[in-house]
Write a protein that holds these residues in place. Structure first.
Motif, short mmCIF file in Angstrom:
data_model
loop_
_atom_site.label_atom_id
_atom_site.label_comp_id
_atom_site.label_asym_id
_atom_site.label_seq_id
_atom_site.Cartn_x
_atom_site.Cartn_y
_atom_site.Cartn_z
N TYR A 113 0.83 -1.20 0.00
CA TYR A 113 0.00 0.00 0.00
C TYR A 113 0.86 1.24 0.00
N PHE A 114 1.98 1.18 0.71
CA PHE A 114 2.89 2.32 0.70
C PHE A 114 3.36 2.58 -0.73
N SER A 115 3.74 1.49 -1.43
CA SER A 115 4.23 1.65 -2.80
C SER A 115 3.21 2.30 -3.70
N ILE A 116 1.97 1.83 -3.61
CA ILE A 116 0.92 2.39 -4.47
C ILE A 116 0.65 3.83 -4.07
N ALA A 117 0.70 4.11 -2.76
CA ALA A 117 0.44 5.47 -2.31
C ALA A 117 1.50 6.43 -2.83
N THR A 118 2.76 5.96 -2.94
CA THR A 118 3.80 6.87 -3.46
C THR A 118 3.54 7.21 -4.93
N LEU A 119 3.06 6.19 -5.69
CA LEU A 119 2.67 6.46 -7.08
C LEU A 119 1.57 7.50 -7.11
N ALA A 120 0.58 7.31 -6.22
CA ALA A 120 -0.55 8.23 -6.16
C ALA A 120 -0.08 9.63 -5.81
N MET A 121 0.84 9.71 -4.84
CA MET A 121 1.34 11.01 -4.39
C MET A 121 1.96 11.76 -5.58
N ALA A 122 2.75 11.04 -6.39
CA ALA A 122 3.41 11.70 -7.51
C ALA A 122 2.39 12.30 -8.47
N ILE A 123 1.32 11.55 -8.76
CA ILE A 123 0.31 12.04 -9.71
C ILE A 123 -0.47 13.21 -9.11
N VAL A 124 -0.79 13.13 -7.81
CA VAL A 124 -1.52 14.22 -7.17
C VAL A 124 -0.71 15.51 -7.26
N PRO A 234 5.73 20.28 -15.72
CA PRO A 234 5.39 19.10 -14.91
C PRO A 234 5.76 17.79 -15.58
N ALA A 235 5.55 17.70 -16.91
CA ALA A 235 5.80 16.43 -17.59
C ALA A 235 7.27 16.01 -17.48
N SER A 236 8.20 16.98 -17.57
CA SER A 236 9.61 16.59 -17.50
C SER A 236 10.07 16.41 -16.06
N ALA A 237 9.55 17.22 -15.13
CA ALA A 237 9.99 17.11 -13.74
C ALA A 237 9.48 15.83 -13.09
N PHE A 238 8.25 15.44 -13.43
CA PHE A 238 7.66 14.23 -12.84
C PHE A 238 7.92 13.01 -13.72
N SER A 239 8.93 13.09 -14.59
CA SER A 239 9.18 12.02 -15.54
C SER A 239 9.36 10.66 -14.86
N LEU A 240 8.72 9.66 -15.46
CA LEU A 240 8.83 8.31 -14.91
C LEU A 240 10.27 7.82 -14.92
N PHE A 241 11.04 8.39 -15.83
CA PHE A 241 12.44 7.98 -15.95
C PHE A 241 13.21 8.23 -14.65
N VAL A 242 12.92 9.36 -14.00
CA VAL A 242 13.55 9.66 -12.71
C VAL A 242 13.23 8.56 -11.70
N ALA A 243 11.96 8.18 -11.66
CA ALA A 243 11.53 7.16 -10.70
C ALA A 243 12.15 5.81 -11.01
N VAL A 244 12.21 5.47 -12.30
CA VAL A 244 12.77 4.17 -12.69
C VAL A 244 14.26 4.12 -12.34
N ASN A 245 14.97 5.21 -12.65
CA ASN A 245 16.38 5.26 -12.31
C ASN A 245 16.61 5.10 -10.82
N ALA A 246 15.80 5.79 -10.02
CA ALA A 246 15.98 5.74 -8.57
C ALA A 246 15.79 4.32 -8.04
N ILE A 247 14.97 3.51 -8.71
CA ILE A 247 14.80 2.12 -8.28
C ILE A 247 15.88 1.24 -8.89
N ALA A 248 16.14 1.46 -10.19
CA ALA A 248 17.03 0.55 -10.91
C ALA A 248 18.46 0.62 -10.37
N MET A 249 18.94 1.84 -10.06
CA MET A 249 20.33 1.97 -9.64
C MET A 249 20.63 1.20 -8.36
N PRO A 250 19.85 1.37 -7.28
CA PRO A 250 20.14 0.56 -6.09
C PRO A 250 19.93 -0.94 -6.32
#
Lengths: 316, 291
Positions: A113-124, A234-250
């Motif tokens: 639920y935390f994971s889904i909520a973080t996705l939700a937070m980004a879109i809000v 907003p489209a470039s700042a909230f880019s999914l690529f940032v989120a994917v990188n933050a997960i993929a790198m660790p």
């Protein structure tokens, strides 16, 4: 890494960075290095909750973008010459509070639920920024970089050294956390939350602390971003690529140890820069996605895990 | 000013949209609600279904709904293949919480990037004789591009509901959600059942995808907006209850259309995510879930 060796290598990295600004004139290299370092801060931040505690944050781009928009809002309010360090601290405060609030709402539930909520937070927040005309709304905002760049040759060189300092700072915090009593508590939560709670670990409190640190650190990574790109929407700042990188790198570097995200970020970040220049930026995006899936299916402990396994085999 | 016909139109449009949302969410109600697999890539599969409809529609002029039905078996086997990887890599070793989530996240990302690389970021659409037509009842207009998806979605939801509650396999899927060990003791293989159910869930995305592209043009990153909607609907509906999911879908559809009508369409993406955050904070078991 022992204490002294660690601090020596930190100083060495800083000196190397300063020497680079002295001897290299081509701004492209500082652009590329800035992007790699920004990715490193994000990866280190993600790992504080994701790696140490086991709660996956999909909304890294949200924290990052809110950090960037904090700078934009302050710049609009107080003029472009408003000192960057104060903007960074403000972004840390805002994003830390968001991390705390989101954690308070959802960290008591199952991790999913935390994971889904973080996705939700980004879109809000993306929707909010799309509708907030003061910071440019959906059309985006142009940022004028200040004239002064201290004693550096160009503004990008100053930003690069700033980001290097932020990176080294976040690595030091992450390392200190990893080794501390708090870090052991977090590891206990990751391994078995119920057992940790029974053994007297204040699980909710520790999770909230790490969610706050994670949010603040991501905000710090985002705060100088408007001055780096000079145009933010907003489209470039909230880019999914940032989120994917933050997960993929660790995940690629290894999540259990503080050095994992650093290794992952430097490797993946450098590879991305090379692929973007030599092949195409789309292939670079695909590369991260495939690396992520391959690593989590085949080597869930990442590069650090592979090295440890290799060492254990040689010792035998 | 709040005018009656604007209000009535918004309610009807919201119900039609909500019906379509049910088609998007039903697969997730199976994977997330019943099987406890957090398939974040679910909406990405829906978008992949839309592109399948776009390709076959522009090449052969087939009806999009028909394409959805034709593609469903193919998607079913894709789903089975993905579940096998997921099971072998994560579920068997008990790492589904952290690595499994990241796995589906990566999968979503790969689907999106592949679609961008193959078809670009342009909006794609399908053509069918009924798209663009509408029937008017009093002052309420019913466009066929909403009516057809609503009808298909209702049939799909009813079909899945009956399948799960009436057939042997359907009941086995419900059983695997309730008590995996008991099912094993009865001599059934929970992995096979989960594999089948996951395939079924992905098969529904082929149909949902064809409906999505009937409603409006589709581009590769559209799926992201549906992550929040689908998860909000499944959580609000009480995790895996099909009737609860359908009611939650209609509710979200109506609230979203209301917000779009009276506050402006740029606010509507925040609705479902706001609902999701509120549900998680206040009543994580959903409206119709067991306490």
């Amino acid at each position: 890494m022992k204490g002294r060796a660690f601090w020596l290598s930190m100083v060495a990295a800083l000196v190397a960075g300063l020497l680079l600004t002295h001897f290299i004139d081509n701004d492209y290299y500082f652009n590329a290095l800035y992007v790699i370092l920004q990715g490193t801060v994000m990866a280190v931040a993600w790992n504080i909750l994701g790696g140490f505690t086991g709660y996956v944050n999909f909304g890294s781009a949200g924290f990052f973008a809110v950090g960037a928009y904090t700078s934009i809002a302050l710049g609009k309010a107080f003029g472009q010459d408003f000192p960057l360090p104060i903007m960074i601290m403000a972004a840390a405060l805002v994003c830390g509070l968001i991390g705390l609030g989101l954690g308070y709402l959802t960290l008591r539930l199952k991790g999913v639920y935390f994971s889904i909520a973080t996705l939700a937070m980004a879109i809000v927040f993306e929707t909010l920024m799309n509708n907030w005309a003061y910071v440019g709304g959906a059309r985006g905002a142009y940022i004028l970089t200040p004239d002064s760049h201290l004693w550096f040759n160009s503004y990008i060189e100053m930003l690069f050294v700033l980001m290097l300092l932020l990176t080294l700072g976040s690595i030091a915090i992450s390392r200190a956390l990893n080794a501390s009593r708090l870090g052991r508590g977090l590891a206990a939560i990751r391994d078995d939350e119920v057992a940790a709670e029974c053994a007297g670990v204040p699980t909710l409190k520790l999770k909230l602390i790490s969610a706050t640190i994670m949010g603040a650190m991501m905000g710090v990574a985002g705060a100088p971003y408007p001055y780096f790109v000079t145009f933010v929407d907003p489209a470039s700042a909230f880019s999914l690529f940032v989120a994917v990188n933050a997960i993929a790198m660790p995940m690629i570097g290894g999540t259990a140890h503080w050095i994992g995200p650093v290794i992952g970020a430097l490797l993946v970040g450098t590879a991305q820069q090379v692929i973007t220049v030599t092949v195409s930026s789309e292939l670079n995006v695909l590369f991260v996605g495939i690396m992520l899936v391959v690593f989590i299916s085949m080597a869930p402990q990442g590069i650090v895990g592979l090295v440890q396994k290799f060492r254990a085999r040689r010792a035998r | 000013m709040l005018s009656v016909d604007l209000f009535a139109n918004a309610i009807v449009a919201g119900l039609l949209l909500g019906g379509f949302y049910a088609a998007v969410s039903i697969g997730l109600a199976i994977t997330f609600g019943q099987l406890d697999i957090v398939n974040i890539a679910h909406p990405a599969f829906v978008v992949a279904g839309s592109y399948a409809a776009y390709i076959l529609n522009s090449e052969f002029g087939l009806d999009p709904v028909l394409i959805g039905l034709l593609m469903a078996p193919l998607f079913f086997f894709v789903g089975i293949a993905i579940y096998r990887v997921y099971y072998a890599a994560f579920e068997r070793t008990g790492q589904e919480s952290l690595s499994g989530l990241a796995f589906f996240f990566g999968l979503m990302f790969i689907i999106e990037v592949l679609l961008i690389m193959a078809y670009g970021v342009d909006y794609r659409l399908v053509s069918a004789p009924y798209i663009g037509q509408s029937i008017d009842i009093g002052f309420v207009g019913l466009p066929y591009r909403m009516l057809v998806p609503f009808g298909v979605a209702a049939a799909l939801t009813a079909g899945i509901y009956l399948y799960l509650s009436r057939t042997f396999m359907g009941r086995a899927i419900l059983a695997v959600a309730q008590d995996r060990l008991a099912l094993q003791l009865m001599g059934a293989d929970p992995v096979k059942i989960k594999q089948f159910a996951f395939g079924l869930a992905i098969a529904t995305t082929a149909i949902a995808g064809s409906l999505l592209i009937i409603i409006g043009p589709v581009e590769p990153s559209l799926g992201r907006q549906y992550i929040g909607r689908a998860f909000a609907i499944v959580v609000l509906g009480g995790m895996g209850s099909i009737p609860g999911m359908a009611i939650a879908a209609l509710l979200i559809g109506v609230v979203e259309t209301m917000v779009a009508t009276f506050m402006g369409p740029s606010w509507s993406p925040a609705v479902s995510f706001g609902v999701l955050l509120l549900t998680l904070a206040l009543r994580p078991s959903g409206l119709f879930g067991r306490k």
